[in-house]
Every structure is written in structure tokens, then in C-alpha cells.
Design a protein around this motif. Structure first.
Motif, PDB file in Angstrom:
ATOM      1  N   ALA A 123     -39.744  11.280 -15.973  1.00 42.73           N
ATOM      2  CA  ALA A 123     -38.920  10.138 -15.568  1.00 42.73           C
ATOM      3  C   ALA A 123     -38.014  10.495 -14.393  1.00 42.73           C
ATOM      4  O   ALA A 123     -37.373  11.546 -14.384  1.00 42.73           O
ATOM      5  CB  ALA A 123     -38.075   9.648 -16.736  1.00 42.73           C
ATOM      6  N   PHE A 124     -37.985   9.624 -13.428  1.00 42.19           N
ATOM      7  CA  PHE A 124     -37.080   9.747 -12.281  1.00 42.19           C
ATOM      8  C   PHE A 124     -36.013   8.660 -12.352  1.00 42.19           C
ATOM      9  O   PHE A 124     -34.834   8.908 -12.127  1.00 42.19           O
ATOM     10  CB  PHE A 124     -37.872   9.628 -10.975  1.00 42.19           C
ATOM     11  N   LEU A 125     -36.440   7.447 -12.683  1.00 44.56           N
ATOM     12  CA  LEU A 125     -35.525   6.308 -12.709  1.00 44.56           C
ATOM     13  C   LEU A 125     -35.935   5.407 -13.862  1.00 44.56           C
ATOM     14  O   LEU A 125     -37.115   5.163 -14.073  1.00 44.56           O
ATOM     15  CB  LEU A 125     -35.613   5.552 -11.381  1.00 44.56           C
ATOM     16  N   ARG A 126     -34.949   4.938 -14.609  1.00 40.23           N
ATOM     17  CA  ARG A 126     -35.233   4.063 -15.749  1.00 40.23           C
ATOM     18  C   ARG A 126     -34.330   2.850 -15.720  1.00 40.23           C
ATOM     19  O   ARG A 126     -33.116   2.975 -15.616  1.00 40.23           O
ATOM     20  CB  ARG A 126     -35.045   4.809 -17.063  1.00 40.23           C
ATOM     21  N   PHE A 127     -34.960   1.683 -15.786  1.00 46.40           N
ATOM     22  CA  PHE A 127     -34.205   0.446 -15.967  1.00 46.40           C
ATOM     23  C   PHE A 127     -33.923   0.274 -17.461  1.00 46.40           C
ATOM     24  O   PHE A 127     -34.639   0.816 -18.298  1.00 46.40           O
ATOM     25  CB  PHE A 127     -34.993  -0.764 -15.434  1.00 46.40           C
ATOM     26  N   SER A 128     -32.871  -0.457 -17.801  1.00 49.84           N
ATOM     27  CA  SER A 128     -32.444  -0.697 -19.193  1.00 49.84           C
ATOM     28  C   SER A 128     -31.945   0.569 -19.885  1.00 49.84           C
ATOM     29  O   SER A 128     -32.289   0.829 -21.033  1.00 49.84           O
ATOM     30  CB  SER A 128     -33.584  -1.308 -20.020  1.00 49.84           C
ATOM     31  N   PRO A 129     -31.108   1.375 -19.231  1.00 50.06           N
ATOM     32  CA  PRO A 129     -30.610   2.559 -19.927  1.00 50.06           C
ATOM     33  C   PRO A 129     -29.614   2.151 -21.011  1.00 50.06           C
ATOM     34  O   PRO A 129     -28.861   1.182 -20.850  1.00 50.06           O
ATOM     35  CB  PRO A 129     -29.906   3.351 -18.820  1.00 50.06           C
ATOM     36  N   THR A 160     -39.793   2.602 -16.664  1.00 52.87           N
ATOM     37  CA  THR A 160     -39.478   3.949 -16.205  1.00 52.87           C
ATOM     38  C   THR A 160     -40.401   4.264 -15.037  1.00 52.87           C
ATOM     39  O   THR A 160     -41.603   4.019 -15.110  1.00 52.87           O
ATOM     40  CB  THR A 160     -39.690   4.973 -17.336  1.00 52.87           C
ATOM     41  N   LEU A 161     -39.820   4.791 -13.953  1.00 51.43           N
ATOM     42  CA  LEU A 161     -40.574   5.056 -12.725  1.00 51.43           C
ATOM     43  C   LEU A 161     -40.563   6.538 -12.394  1.00 51.43           C
ATOM     44  O   LEU A 161     -39.599   7.251 -12.699  1.00 51.43           O
ATOM     45  CB  LEU A 161     -39.955   4.296 -11.548  1.00 51.43           C
ATOM     46  N   ASP A 162     -41.631   6.981 -11.698  1.00 54.58           N
ATOM     47  CA  ASP A 162     -41.618   8.330 -11.143  1.00 54.58           C
ATOM     48  C   ASP A 162     -41.014   8.261  -9.740  1.00 54.58           C
ATOM     49  O   ASP A 162     -40.568   7.202  -9.297  1.00 54.58           O
ATOM     50  CB  ASP A 162     -43.011   8.964 -11.151  1.00 54.58           C
ATOM     51  N   ALA A 177     -29.971  -5.687 -12.872  1.00 57.84           N
ATOM     52  CA  ALA A 177     -30.740  -4.755 -13.698  1.00 57.84           C
ATOM     53  C   ALA A 177     -30.084  -3.369 -13.639  1.00 57.84           C
ATOM     54  O   ALA A 177     -30.197  -2.678 -12.631  1.00 57.84           O
ATOM     55  CB  ALA A 177     -32.183  -4.679 -13.216  1.00 57.84           C
ATOM     56  N   PRO A 178     -29.375  -2.962 -14.706  1.00 61.46           N
ATOM     57  CA  PRO A 178     -28.824  -1.610 -14.745  1.00 61.46           C
ATOM     58  C   PRO A 178     -29.940  -0.574 -14.737  1.00 61.46           C
ATOM     59  O   PRO A 178     -31.024  -0.806 -15.279  1.00 61.46           O
ATOM     60  CB  PRO A 178     -28.066  -1.578 -16.073  1.00 61.46           C
ATOM     61  N   PHE A 179     -29.664   0.586 -14.118  1.00 61.58           N
ATOM     62  CA  PHE A 179     -30.629   1.686 -14.118  1.00 61.58           C
ATOM     63  C   PHE A 179     -29.911   3.011 -14.130  1.00 61.58           C
ATOM     64  O   PHE A 179     -28.706   3.102 -13.877  1.00 61.58           O
ATOM     65  CB  PHE A 179     -31.590   1.594 -12.915  1.00 61.58           C
ATOM     66  N   VAL A 180     -30.674   4.058 -14.438  1.00 59.60           N
ATOM     67  CA  VAL A 180     -30.195   5.425 -14.322  1.00 59.60           C
ATOM     68  C   VAL A 180     -31.254   6.232 -13.598  1.00 59.60           C
ATOM     69  O   VAL A 180     -32.447   6.067 -13.831  1.00 59.60           O
ATOM     70  CB  VAL A 180     -29.861   6.051 -15.714  1.00 59.60           C
ATOM     71  N   ARG A 181     -30.808   7.056 -12.658  1.00 61.98           N
ATOM     72  CA  ARG A 181     -31.689   7.983 -11.941  1.00 61.98           C
ATOM     73  C   ARG A 181     -31.351   9.382 -12.407  1.00 61.98           C
ATOM     74  O   ARG A 181     -30.196   9.788 -12.405  1.00 61.98           O
ATOM     75  CB  ARG A 181     -31.499   7.876 -10.425  1.00 61.98           C
TER      76      ARG A 181
END
Length: 145
Positions: free
Chosen positions: A108-114, A94-96, A137-141
Motif C-alpha cells: 500500500a502506498f495510498l489508501r482512501f477511507s483511513p 488502496t493504491l500503489d 475523500a480522506p486519505f493516508v499516504r
């Protein structure tokens, strides 16, 4: 938040956490060489993530494709170590907004493995003089409106 901020966060994360090879960044000129990687960010659907009193969360789903360029004609041993490291680098992170890994869900701003959709090896094919292997790598922002 925007697609461009999404790109900046992902690229910043790689700049800080990947030193094994040179990196070609999304949409930038890049001449692949043996033992390099290239990032391709595919922004996708916008989904309703919540119905809030003050702000609604929109989930912007997408995929990051990391192409690994290794020497063709040498089999899969050249890319397997890179693939394992990349999958570990992306799995559940999870990234800012600056691309810094965080643990606080509220920031959380962006998360890989949603939704348990983890990074995986999606293709490996020859393209002389390379063997190109893709990690998806799937992600969600997250965006609040």
C-alpha cells in the motif's frame, strides 16, 4: 515518497478509472464547463504510524476534494449520479505508487477511507452558471523512513 508522487498516484487513478466527464487536475489550468470535475489534493499532517526495527512508518494524511460542475438552476439531480459514482470509486480503495488499485496491504502506498473516514458530500452551492458540489475523500499516504 513525496507529495508529488501522492498527486501522480491520485491523478493516474482518475485517468484510468473515470470517463464520465472531463477532469481538471490539481494545480493545472482548468476552465470548468457544465458536467466536468476538478481534483484538489490537500496534503495534511504527518503522523507517526509505527515504530519499526528497520523503518518507521509515517502516515501522511490528507483529503481529495472532487468538485462536480453541473448546470445551475436545475436542482440536485444533475450531480447526484456523479457523486454516487465518485464515492464508490474512492470508498476504501488502496493504491500503489502508480495509482493502480491493489489488495495487498504490504504494498500500500495510498489508501482512501483511513480509520473509517469515508468519502462524503461536503458542500453544494450555486456559482453561476454552475451548481458546484464537492466530494471530500480522506486519505493516508504511507512513507517509511
Amino acid at each position: 515518497m513525496s507529495y508529488d508522487q501522492e498527486r501522480k498516484a491520485i491523478e493516474s487513478y482518475f485517468k484510468s478509472n473515470w470517463s464520465a466527464t472531463s477532469i481538471g487536475y490539481d494545480g493545472h489550468p482548468f476552465t470548468p464547463e457544465i458536467n466536468t470535475i476538478r481534483l484538489t489534493i490537500n496534503s495534511g499532517a504527518r503522523l507517526q504510524g509505527s515504530i519499526g526495527r528497520m523503518a518507521n512508518r509515517i502516515d501522511n494524511v490528507g483529503t481529495l476534494v472532487v468538485s462536480i460542475y453541473t448546470e445551475g438552476g436545475r436542482g440536485s439531480s444533475g450531480w447526484r449520479g456523479y457523486a454516487e459514482t465518485l464515492i464508490t470509486l474512492l470508498h476504501g480503495k488502496t493504491l500503489d505508487t502508480s495509482g493502480v488499485p491493489i489488495t495487498a496491504t504490504a504494498d500500500a502506498f495510498l489508501r482512501f477511507s483511513p480509520n473509517d473516514q469515508h468519502p462524503y458530500i461536503s458542500a453544494s452551492f450555486p456559482d453561476a452558471p454552475f451548481l458546484i458540489t464537492n466530494i471530500t475523500a480522506p486519505f493516508v499516504r504511507y512513507e517509511y523512513i
